[in-house]
Write a protein that holds these residues in place. Structure first.
Motif, PDB file in Angstrom:
ATOM      1  N   CYS A 195       0.846  -1.195   0.000  1.00  0.00           N
ATOM      2  CA  CYS A 195       0.000   0.000   0.000  1.00  0.00           C
ATOM      3  C   CYS A 195       0.883   1.248   0.000  1.00  0.00           C
ATOM      4  N   CYS A 206      -0.160   3.359   3.492  1.00  0.00           N
ATOM      5  CA  CYS A 206       0.227   2.982   4.862  1.00  0.00           C
ATOM      6  C   CYS A 206       1.364   1.969   4.906  1.00  0.00           C
ATOM      7  N   CYS A 239      -6.022   0.449   5.611  1.00  0.00           N
ATOM      8  CA  CYS A 239      -6.426   1.864   5.546  1.00  0.00           C
ATOM      9  C   CYS A 239      -7.540   2.112   4.536  1.00  0.00           C
TER      10      CYS A 239
HETATM   11 ZN   LIG Z   1      -2.980   0.979   3.397  1.00  0.00          ZN
END
Ligand SMILES: [Zn+2]
Length: 128
Positions: A34, A37, A51
């Motif tokens: 990701c 995050c 997230c």
């Molecule tokens: Zn994330």
């Protein structure tokens, strides 16, 4: 009265992303990370469960790992009856990702493996 039984089989087709399949053909194992995050997903995911964002990048996973557990498969599923016994293991990579691999060599829990592919499957070659 007797009713003849017919064997039934169901085949599921699992769709892996093209990026993953292309990497396996190159002998690489990839995951998604990701961009928001930093959570890493293997198998690769399009959406981040941490997230909720969906901006992922592909990262290469370490090819060094350790066998956490393994099974010697002697009872094979339908369609694989003629295969030799094989070993399936859970390997934890150096970067902390757990994945399933076909183990080649003498497995032992805690044993080191080098991860590679045979263009189709993830292989863990025992190296120590
Ligand atoms: Zn994330």
């Amino acid at each position: 009265m007797q009713i003849d039984a017919l064997p039934l089989s169901i085949k599921y087709k699992i769709k892996y992303p093209d990026e993953f399949i292309e990497a396996v053909k190159r002998g690489e194992i990839v995951a998604t990370k990701c961009k928001n995050c930093g959570s890493v997903y293997f198998p690769p995911q399009k959406d981040c469960y941490n997230c909720g964002k969906n901006e992922m990048e592909w990262i290469r996973i370490s090819n060094e790992g350790e066998i956490m557990t393994y099974s010697i498969v002697s009872q094979k599923p339908q369609g694989f009856e003629n295969y030799e016994d094989y070993i399936i293991g859970i390997v934890r990579t150096k970067d902390g990702i757990n994945l399933m691999a076909w183990i080649k060599g003498q497995p032992k829990v805690g044993g080191k493996v080098r991860l590679t592919t045979d263009n189709m499957r993830i292989i863990g070659e025992v190296v120590g």
